[in-house]
Design a protein around this motif. Structure first.
Motif, PDB file in Angstrom:
ATOM      1  N   TYR A  74      48.807  39.499  35.638  1.00  0.00           N
ATOM      2  CA  TYR A  74      47.876  38.709  36.422  1.00  0.00           C
ATOM      3  C   TYR A  74      47.058  37.804  35.502  1.00  0.00           C
ATOM      4  N   PHE A 132      41.599  36.189  40.609  1.00  0.00           N
ATOM      5  CA  PHE A 132      42.938  36.514  40.124  1.00  0.00           C
ATOM      6  C   PHE A 132      43.990  35.627  40.763  1.00  0.00           C
ATOM      7  N   TYR A 163      32.769  46.522  41.128  1.00  0.00           N
ATOM      8  CA  TYR A 163      33.557  45.709  42.058  1.00  0.00           C
ATOM      9  C   TYR A 163      34.488  46.582  42.884  1.00  0.00           C
ATOM     10  N   TYR A 184      38.183  45.715  44.717  1.00  0.00           N
ATOM     11  CA  TYR A 184      39.259  44.777  44.985  1.00  0.00           C
ATOM     12  C   TYR A 184      40.296  45.467  45.874  1.00  0.00           C
ATOM     13  N   LEU A 216      45.119  40.365  43.578  1.00  0.00           N
ATOM     14  CA  LEU A 216      43.891  41.119  43.787  1.00  0.00           C
ATOM     15  C   LEU A 216      42.848  40.213  44.414  1.00  0.00           C
ATOM     16  N   LEU A 270      38.821  40.091  45.802  1.00  0.00           N
ATOM     17  CA  LEU A 270      37.536  40.764  45.707  1.00  0.00           C
ATOM     18  C   LEU A 270      36.959  41.005  47.096  1.00  0.00           C
ATOM     19  N   PHE A 276      41.122  48.994  44.432  1.00  0.00           N
ATOM     20  CA  PHE A 276      40.728  49.232  43.049  1.00  0.00           C
ATOM     21  C   PHE A 276      39.235  49.027  42.888  1.00  0.00           C
TER      22      PHE A 276
END
Lengths: 109, 114
Positions: free
Chosen positions: A86, A99, B33, B35, B43, B45, B90
């Motif tokens: 990524y 990302f 965070y 995700y 990913l 957020l 995550f």
């Protein structure tokens, strides 16, 4: 708006071949850019960041502001490089990372 | 040094049920965070917390709530689960400036909503 584009969902190479994973970004300011890697059944982890200009596991990435790119390269791929990669951008030193959608690299024996 | 620990690792929910994903970090990081990772989407957020007592929406906050209980813990709650929330979640933590510090991720929580 900030955006990270990884044009290849899948990339397959043979062991010993060069590999390049593409990353392009869209951001009007000075970006902070990173590559993260996720090996099978492992957590996401930092591979390298552009500010450090480092080489990790043989991988390097150069920030090209003119082309707004941060491609990840390795001259000789190894089977253990097979993973999900990524590219990520931190806009203006923000806490948040944006990302890309990721590229799955498979290195065949 | 456990890093970022999240529980549960796997969970199956029925549509409409609620649940809370727990996350704790032992690195004294200010920022935390949540995700979600979906095939072909990378990913995204959901929420983040820059410091204890503060939370802010990310890219996909709808259907979620969060609580920064203290500096160590940051939980994610699904009040009424929907099949669209089937994903891998995550938790992560970092110092305030990613430029100078790394974001550390948990091992992920696989959630299926049926």
């Amino acid at each position: 708006a900030q955006r990270v584009t990884q044009p290849e969902k899948l990339l397959s190479v043979f062991k010993g071949a060069p590999v390049e994973l593409k990353c392009n970004y869209s951001y009007s300011g000075s970006p902070e850019l990173f590559w993260y890697v996720q090996y099978s059944r492992q957590r996401l982890q930092l591979l390298l960041r552009h500010i450090s200009r480092e080489s990790i596991k043989g991988f390097t990435a150069d920030l090209n502001k003119g082309e707004t790119s941060f491609h990840l390269k390795k001259p000789f791929a190894q089977e253990e490089d097979s993973a999900m990669y990524y590219c990520a951008l931190s806009p203006g030193g923000s806490e948040k990372l944006v990302f890309g959608k990721g590229t799955k690299l498979t290195v065949n024996p | 040094n456990a890093g970022v620990t999240q529980t549960p690792k796997f969970q199956v929910l029925k549509t409409g049920q609620s649940m809370t994903l727990q996350c704790a970090q032992d690195m004294n990081h200010n920022s935390m965070y949540w995700y979600r990772q979906d095939p072909g989407m990378g990913l995204r957020l959901i929420y983040y917390s820059a410091s204890e007592g503060t939370t802010d929406k990310g890219e996909v906050p709808n259907g979620y709530n969060v609580s920064r209980l203290n500096k160590r813990e940051f939980s994610l709650r699904l009040e009424s689960a929907a099949p669209s929330q089937t994903s891998v979640y995550f938790c992560a933590s970092s110092e305030r400036r990613p430029l100078h510090n790394t974001i550390y991720f948990g091992e992920g929580s696989w959630l299926t909503v049926v």
